[in-house]
Scaffold this active site. Sequence first.
Site, PDB file in Angstrom:
ATOM      1  N   PRO A 134       0.698  -1.233  -0.142  1.00  0.00           N
ATOM      2  CG  PRO A 134      -0.966  -1.656   1.280  1.00  0.00           C
ATOM      3  CD  PRO A 134       0.345  -2.343   1.021  1.00  0.00           C
ATOM      4  CB  ALA A 136       6.490   0.034  -0.632  1.00  0.00           C
ATOM      5  N   GLY A 137       5.060   1.473  -3.928  1.00  0.00           N
ATOM      6  CA  GLY A 137       4.838   1.127  -5.503  1.00  0.00           C
ATOM      7  C   GLY A 137       6.053   1.376  -5.965  1.00  0.00           C
ATOM      8  CB  THR A 164      -1.276 -10.255 -11.359  1.00  0.00           C
ATOM      9  OG1 THR A 164      -1.094  -8.716 -11.596  1.00  0.00           O
ATOM     10  CG2 THR A 164      -2.190 -10.691 -12.610  1.00  0.00           C
ATOM     11  CD  GLU A 370       5.948  -7.174 -14.906  1.00  0.00           C
ATOM     12  OE1 GLU A 370       7.252  -7.116 -15.229  1.00  0.00           O
ATOM     13  OE2 GLU A 370       5.425  -8.090 -15.169  1.00  0.00           O
TER      14      GLU A 370
END
Length: 387
Positions: A134, A136-137, A164, A370
Amino acid sequence: MAAEQSFDVYRLPEEHEAIREAVREVCAAKVAPHAAEADETGEFPKASYDALRAADFHAPHIPVEYGGAGADALATAIVIEEVARACASSSLIPAVNKLGTMPLILAGSEELKRKYLTPVAAGDAMFSYCLSEPEAGSDAASMTTRAVRDGDHWVLNGVKRWITNAGVSEYYTVFAVTDPTARSRGISAFVVEKSDAGVSFGAPEKKLGIKGSPTREVYLDNVRIPADRMIGADGTGFATAMKTLDHTRVTIAAQAVGIAQGALDYAKGYVSERKQFGKAIAEFQGIQFMLADMGMKLEAARQLTYTAAGKSERGDADLTYFGAAAKCFASDAAMEITTDAVQLLGGYGYTRDYPVERMMRDAKITQIYEGTNQVQRIVMARQLLKG
């Protein structure tokens, strides 16, 4: 002329063209018919998975020694491209199986590979990849999921987001902090099983596209796993995560190319049939210019993607640059091409009776996951400045 005919530079090998034909045949018969339904219902397209598994296209990259097809990176990209041309959600089956297993292929022990790659190759399990959180993207190194050593076990606690095929996959590569003082060098990778005590999943995200591929949070609540489930050495997880993405960004590029090809194919057919002002709209120069630009961008994206796939297979030093470039360029091209396909169908393009609006919604995520395309540009710039 005979000498010219034997000039194979920049031409796909025959076996790769044969793979394309085989995947296209399977997808036309058994994947494309479920694409609209998977989008409408938001349910995992099990019939498509079964068809891909029966043809050995569900995880083609797994080496032969673990029961896989042993497809090279280019062949795997072609598989993903062709599945995405029919159904973007279904293309995440081979793509995410590669994403989830790549850390094991790159850094896992022989025992881990044999234990976990074999059932994936057999189609008995899928593999997901748990990096994002949440908070840490794009800044994945700021993750807070912790793994604490306890004798001959590790105990994991944390939340992973945007995972995914979460809930459908049996296995998960989970990245967790093992040394909070070392930032990226204090992150390790582990294999977590869906059946491990303390593993649970959030509700499926309500998404714009790729609706047939479930995306959920993964909750790790005192998940106790054997120490031999660590992938590679302690503290090497973040490096493994980044090396994995160098390879799998090529698969996202391939997915984007496939989505764009599906949209262009449909648009070409439509403009040839649709008549206005007494003739097919394909005869108008304005329409022809749009098609020309779509085809040009698509082919440029495909060539860059295939070049990156070759570099992935060889492990070239400049793979990081080419993986980022292919993913960024192909996904931007896919968004432009699918948007133009909707435009070419006019009002019909805006309805769910035609597939191009789905393709446009599906294309959007390729610019985001990604690594967002903004992050890809950071990656590329750093590589260029290093040189």
